[in-house]
Design an enzyme around this catalytic site. Structure first.
Site, PDB file in Angstrom:
ATOM      1  N   GLU A  28       6.966  29.142  -5.298  1.00 38.41           N
ATOM      2  CA  GLU A  28       7.213  29.708  -3.379  1.00 38.41           C
ATOM      3  C   GLU A  28       8.228  29.586  -2.748  1.00 38.41           C
ATOM      4  OE1 GLU A  28       5.119  26.595  -1.296  1.00 38.41           O
ATOM      5  OE2 GLU A  28       3.708  26.111  -3.165  1.00 38.41           O
ATOM      6  N   LEU A  57       0.856  29.567  -2.121  1.00 40.12           N
ATOM      7  CA  LEU A  57       0.872  28.483  -1.774  1.00 40.12           C
ATOM      8  C   LEU A  57       0.068  27.274  -2.978  1.00 40.12           C
ATOM      9  CD1 LEU A  57       1.528  28.364   2.108  1.00 40.12           C
ATOM     10  CD2 LEU A  57       2.793  28.349   0.163  1.00 40.12           C
ATOM     11  N   SER A  58       0.791  26.914  -3.666  1.00 41.54           N
ATOM     12  CA  SER A  58      -0.486  25.972  -4.390  1.00 41.54           C
ATOM     13  C   SER A  58       0.066  25.809  -5.662  1.00 41.54           C
ATOM     14  CB  SER A  58      -1.972  26.950  -5.214  1.00 41.54           C
ATOM     15  OG  SER A  58      -2.686  26.786  -5.827  1.00 41.54           O
ATOM     16  N   GLU A  59       0.192  24.436  -5.302  1.00 41.06           N
ATOM     17  CA  GLU A  59       1.176  23.255  -6.369  1.00 41.06           C
ATOM     18  C   GLU A  59       0.033  23.268  -7.652  1.00 41.06           C
ATOM     19  OE1 GLU A  59       0.792  22.655  -3.182  1.00 41.06           O
ATOM     20  OE2 GLU A  59       3.563  23.147  -2.198  1.00 41.06           O
ATOM     21  N   GLN A  81       8.683  23.937  -3.520  1.00 43.22           N
ATOM     22  CA  GLN A  81       9.732  23.701  -2.952  1.00 43.22           C
ATOM     23  C   GLN A  81      10.158  22.349  -2.064  1.00 43.22           C
ATOM     24  OE1 GLN A  81       8.054  25.716   0.753  1.00 43.22           O
ATOM     25  NE2 GLN A  81       9.661  27.955  -0.302  1.00 43.22           N
ATOM     26  N   PHE A  82       9.221  21.215  -1.601  1.00 45.16           N
ATOM     27  CA  PHE A  82       9.334  19.300  -1.311  1.00 45.16           C
ATOM     28  C   PHE A  82       9.105  18.942  -2.320  1.00 45.16           C
ATOM     29  CE2 PHE A  82      10.652  22.460   1.800  1.00 45.16           C
ATOM     30  CZ  PHE A  82      12.069  21.715   2.779  1.00 45.16           C
ATOM     31  N   PRO A  88      -0.660  17.458  -5.092  1.00 41.95           N
ATOM     32  CA  PRO A  88      -1.799  18.050  -5.491  1.00 41.95           C
ATOM     33  C   PRO A  88      -1.739  18.417  -6.874  1.00 41.95           C
ATOM     34  CG  PRO A  88      -1.015  18.632  -3.689  1.00 41.95           C
ATOM     35  CD  PRO A  88       0.271  18.239  -4.111  1.00 41.95           C
ATOM     36  N   HIS A 128       8.377  15.676   3.322  1.00 43.29           N
ATOM     37  CA  HIS A 128       9.044  16.405   2.684  1.00 43.29           C
ATOM     38  C   HIS A 128      10.208  15.998   2.338  1.00 43.29           C
ATOM     39  CE1 HIS A 128       7.514  19.276   4.812  1.00 43.29           C
ATOM     40  NE2 HIS A 128       7.660  20.400   5.177  1.00 43.29           N
TER      41      HIS A 128
END
Length: 321
Positions: A28, A57-59, A81-82, A88, A128
């Protein structure tokens, strides 16, 4: 060159993408914006939109795509990102990436690296700020790496990208930009699975990694004793030999980590010390950890950390027992 940890990440990615056309980076905001922490800065300009890709936005899709691409011969480096957003994709790590070698009897592997900033200390929300290395270290077939210095960051990331199996690369964002050190511009690797002795000593062994190394070294600086400090660098596989040999020399040990106490990596290290060096112990092994709660919000965050006074107390307990 003098570099911070996040600059060392960026340098490692540039180094390996220049050397190997099969290395691709996606996640992302990694392309046009250069990543939320700028770890992928200028990769898009240098290597183009077919090798540096912004994703939805889909881990689960990010890790799943990385696994599939790796099985077809590429070397994906995926960014989450974090770290609190990796759960997920836990199923992709456990069910697919980590066991494809086992499932295919060695016919296929998944050489992926999943990079993610982890830990608290930047006043972010709890998702986060997670430090869940214990959960990921439990997965057979998945290596888990957590550097604490810029030099090790570049060398460990290059070794991770070249590893034939999946690696979870946990970057301590609390110290992303807290200090600089000399990082070679040339290509080099820091081997996975080998701990570093940050400081030699005779009285007590202090074991830590990642974001907790600065606080650990700060505590040892205040100590009126000769402490040996071990940075394990790779959480799985763990360098048990270096830990055990140190404890055999000092007879006392303290484990420091940011993650929750129960069922954490510290407990496993204590068990391994008992397996390999029990008869050399002169005191129970101490643990300094986070608490069995989510990371608290903002003003309470400092109370969660194993800061240097807590570490110092534990070391003194070990020495006085």
């Amino acid at each position: 060159m003098q570099a911070t940890i996040v600059e060392a990440v960026n340098d490692a990615l540039h180094t390996e993408m220049a050397a190997d056309d099969d290395v691709i980076v996606f996640g992302e905001d990694v392309a046009e914006s250069g990543g939320v922490f700028r770890a992928t800065d200028e990769l898009l300009e240098d290597y183009g939109e077919t090798r540096v890709v912004d994703t939805p936005l889909s881990e689960i899709a990010i890790v799943g795509a990385a696994t599939g691409l790796a099985m077809y011969g590429l070397r994906p480096v995926a960014e989450i990102q974090f770290s609190g957003f990796l759960p997920p994709a836990f199923d992709q790590l456990v069910t697919n990436a980590s066991r494809i070698r086992w499932r295919t009897r060695g016919e296929l592997t998944a050489p992926i690296v999943v990079r993610m900033p982890y830990g608290a200390g930047v006043r972010a929300l709890e998702h986060h700020s997670e430090s869940m290395e214990g959960a990921y270290a439990h997965i057979p077939g998945l290596k888990v790496v957590a550097p604490s210095t810029p030099h090790d960051t570049k060398g460990l990331l290059l070794a991770s990208i070249r590893d034939p199996d999946p690696v979870l690369f946990m970057e301590p964002k609390r110290i992303y930009r807290s200090f600089r050190e000399e990082v070679p511009e040339e290509d080099y690797e820091v081997p996975l699975g080998e701990a570093a002795v940050r400081r030699e000593g005779e009285d007590v062994t202090v074991i830590s990694w990642g974001s907790m190394m600065p606080a650990t070294l700060e505590a040892v600086d205040e100590l009126d004793a000769d402490a040996e400090v071990i940075d394990i660098r790779t959480i799985s596989p763990l360098d048990t030999e270096t830990i055990a040999e140190s404890v055999k020399k000092t007879g006392r040990a303290v484990v420091v980590h940011e993650g929750a106490r129960s069922n954490g990596v510290g407990g496993d290290i204590v068990a391994r010390i008992n397996d390999e060096a029990l008869m050399y112990l002169e005191a129970p092994v101490e643990r300094v950890t986070g608490f069995d709660t989510p990371v608290p919000l903002l003003s309470m965050e400092d109370y969660y950390f194993p800061h240097s006074p807590r570490i110092l107390d534990a070391i003194e307990n070990a020495l006085s027992a």
